[in-house]
Scaffold this motif. Structure first.
Motif, PDB file in Angstrom:
ATOM      1  N   PHE A 135       3.627  26.225 -31.919  1.00 27.61           N
ATOM      2  CA  PHE A 135       3.377  25.898 -33.326  1.00 27.61           C
ATOM      3  C   PHE A 135       4.334  26.634 -34.263  1.00 27.61           C
ATOM      4  O   PHE A 135       3.959  27.107 -35.336  1.00 27.61           O
ATOM      5  CB  PHE A 135       1.928  26.239 -33.684  1.00 27.61           C
ATOM      6  CG  PHE A 135       0.924  25.540 -32.809  1.00 27.61           C
ATOM      7  CD1 PHE A 135       0.630  24.196 -32.991  1.00 27.61           C
ATOM      8  CD2 PHE A 135       0.297  26.213 -31.774  1.00 27.61           C
ATOM      9  CE1 PHE A 135      -0.279  23.545 -32.173  1.00 27.61           C
ATOM     10  CE2 PHE A 135      -0.627  25.572 -30.946  1.00 27.61           C
ATOM     11  CZ  PHE A 135      -0.902  24.223 -31.142  1.00 27.61           C
ATOM     12  N   LEU A 136       5.597  26.759 -33.831  1.00 26.29           N
ATOM     13  CA  LEU A 136       6.682  27.335 -34.621  1.00 26.29           C
ATOM     14  C   LEU A 136       6.473  28.812 -34.916  1.00 26.29           C
ATOM     15  O   LEU A 136       7.025  29.341 -35.894  1.00 26.29           O
ATOM     16  CB  LEU A 136       6.880  26.562 -35.933  1.00 26.29           C
ATOM     17  CG  LEU A 136       7.343  25.103 -35.801  1.00 26.29           C
ATOM     18  CD1 LEU A 136       7.566  24.493 -37.171  1.00 26.29           C
ATOM     19  CD2 LEU A 136       8.616  25.013 -34.984  1.00 26.29           C
ATOM     20  N   GLY A 137       5.683  29.472 -34.105  1.00 24.24           N
ATOM     21  CA  GLY A 137       5.600  30.919 -34.171  1.00 24.24           C
ATOM     22  C   GLY A 137       6.565  31.530 -33.173  1.00 24.24           C
ATOM     23  O   GLY A 137       7.228  30.834 -32.403  1.00 24.24           O
ATOM     24  N   VAL A 138       6.674  32.853 -33.195  1.00 25.49           N
ATOM     25  CA  VAL A 138       7.547  33.576 -32.272  1.00 25.49           C
ATOM     26  C   VAL A 138       6.726  34.659 -31.589  1.00 25.49           C
ATOM     27  O   VAL A 138       6.087  35.471 -32.261  1.00 25.49           O
ATOM     28  CB  VAL A 138       8.748  34.208 -33.001  1.00 25.49           C
ATOM     29  CG1 VAL A 138       9.618  34.971 -32.013  1.00 25.49           C
ATOM     30  CG2 VAL A 138       9.569  33.142 -33.712  1.00 25.49           C
ATOM     31  N   GLU A 139       6.749  34.646 -30.249  1.00 29.27           N
ATOM     32  CA  GLU A 139       6.004  35.638 -29.469  1.00 29.27           C
ATOM     33  C   GLU A 139       6.964  36.696 -28.932  1.00 29.27           C
ATOM     34  O   GLU A 139       7.976  36.382 -28.306  1.00 29.27           O
ATOM     35  CB  GLU A 139       5.277  34.978 -28.303  1.00 29.27           C
ATOM     36  CG  GLU A 139       4.508  35.975 -27.436  1.00 29.27           C
ATOM     37  CD  GLU A 139       3.888  35.332 -26.206  1.00 29.27           C
ATOM     38  OE1 GLU A 139       3.261  36.054 -25.406  1.00 29.27           O
ATOM     39  OE2 GLU A 139       4.041  34.104 -26.044  1.00 29.27           O
TER      40      GLU A 139
END
Length: 285
Positions: A135-139
C-alpha cells in the motif's frame, strides 16, 4: 492386437531396489537428520524487527503553505514516486554509513582481517532490508542476534530518513535561494536606476510598474525558497515503530533438518542406482 505405446514402468524393480537398500537409506536418513540438527543448533539465532513508514508528498512545502492557489496538500500521503524516493534514500550509502558509525557495526559484527569494509557492506545488506509494502508504504527490516539492537537500528533508520531528506532539500534550496536573492537584488537596482533618471513619461511609469510587479513575484518566490532552505519538518508518517522481538526469525531448524535429510537420501538413492547399474554391467560381462 496389443499395442506398445512406450516403455512401461516396472514397479517390481523399484520394490526390489528399496527392499535391498532400505537399511542403508534408513541409516543415511538418520545420520543426516542428526547432522542437520547439530548444524541447526550451532547457527546463532537472528531476531527481526520492522518499522513501517509512509513517505509524505515530496512537493514544496513552502508553496503548499504560502500559496493559496496551490492545489496540492502537503499533508497528503506520498504517491508511488515518493515511495521510490524513500526506498532509494533508505538504501543509500549515506544511510549505511550513518547506521554503521552510530552503532559501530564493525565491532558489533566482529569484522576484521582483510577487506573489512567489503565484509561490513555484505553483512549490512544481508541483515538490513528496505522494501515497498502493498500500500505504498516502506518497510525497514533488520535482523540481528540481539533483538534490542534490531529494533534500535530500524527505529534509527526511520528517524534518520527525515535528516537525510532535510539535508537533500536544504542543499537544493540553498543553491536556488542564492540565485533568487541575486535576481531580486538586480531587479531592485534596475528599478532604482529607472526611478532616478529624469523624466516621467507614461512609457517610463508603465515600465517601472511592470518591473515592480515582477519584483513582487520574485520576492515571493525568493521567500518560499528561503523557507524551504530552513524548514525542518517530517517527511514521513511513522505507521509502525519497531519493537523488540521475542521470537527468533532465523534459523528455521525444522526446515533445515527436513531439507538436509531429504537431500542426503536423494543423493544416496542416485549413488545406489549408479552402483547397482555398475553391478549389472559387470554381471553381464
Amino acid at each position: 492386437m496389443e499395442q506398445d505405446f512406450g516403455n512401461s514402468y516396472d514397479h517390481r524393480a523399484t520394490k526390489r531396489f528399496f527392499c535391498r537398500w532400505w537399511k542403508v537409506l534408513v541409516i543415511v536418513a538418520a545420520v543426516a537428520a542428526v547432522a542437520s540438527l547439530v548444524v541447526a543448533m550451532l547457527i546463532k539465532p537472528l531476531y527481526k524487527s520492522s518499522a513501517v513508514i509512509f513517505p509524505t508528498n515530496s512537493n514544496r512545502l513552502s508553496k503548499a503553505i504560502m500559496d493559496y492557489h496551490y492545489s496540492l496538500d502537503f499533508m497528503d500521503y506520498g504517491i508511488e514516486r515518493d515511495c521510490e524516493y524513500a526506498i532509494q534514500i533508505l538504501s543509500s550509502k549515506r544511510m549505511q554509513q550513518a547506521v554503521c558509525e552510530h552503532f559501530n557495526l564493525m565491532e558489533h559484527y566482529a569484522i576484521g582481517g582483510v577487506h573489512p569494509q567489503a565484509k561490513l557492506e555484505k553483512q549490512y545488506k544481508s541483515n538490513i532490508s528496505v522494501k515497498r509494502t502493498d500500500f505504498l508504504g516502506v518497510e525497514i527490516g533488520v535482523l540481528d542476534q540481539d533483538p534490542q539492537w534490531a529494533a534500535d537500528i530500524a527505529n534509527y533508520m526511520a528517524a534518520m530518513y527525515d535528516t537525510l531528506c532535510h539535508d537533500i532539500h536544504a542543499d537544493r534550496a540553498a543553491s536556488a535561494a542564492d540565485v533568487m536573492n541575486g535576481v531580486v537584488c538586480a531587479m531592485e537596482q534596475e528599478i532604482d536606476s529607472l526611478s532616478a533618471t529624469a523624466g516621467s513619461s507614461q512609457w517610463k511609469r508603465t515600465l517601472i510598474e511592470d518591473k515592480c510587479e515582477q519584483l513582487a513575484d520574485l520576492q515571493t518566490r525568493a521567500m518560499q525558497t528561503n523557507v524551504d532552505r530552513s524548514l525542518e519538518v517530517s517527511y514521513k508518517y511513522l505507521v509502525d515503530q519497531a519493537v523488540v522481538a521475542d521470537k527468533k526469525a532465523y534459523p528455521k531448524r525444522l526446515l533445515i533438518v527436513l531439507t538436509g535429510t531429504l537431500g542426503a537420501v536423494v543423493v544416496c538413492i542416485f549413488g545406489l542406482l549408479v552402483f547397482a547399474k555398475k553391478e549389472d554391467d559387470l554381471a553381464e560381462a
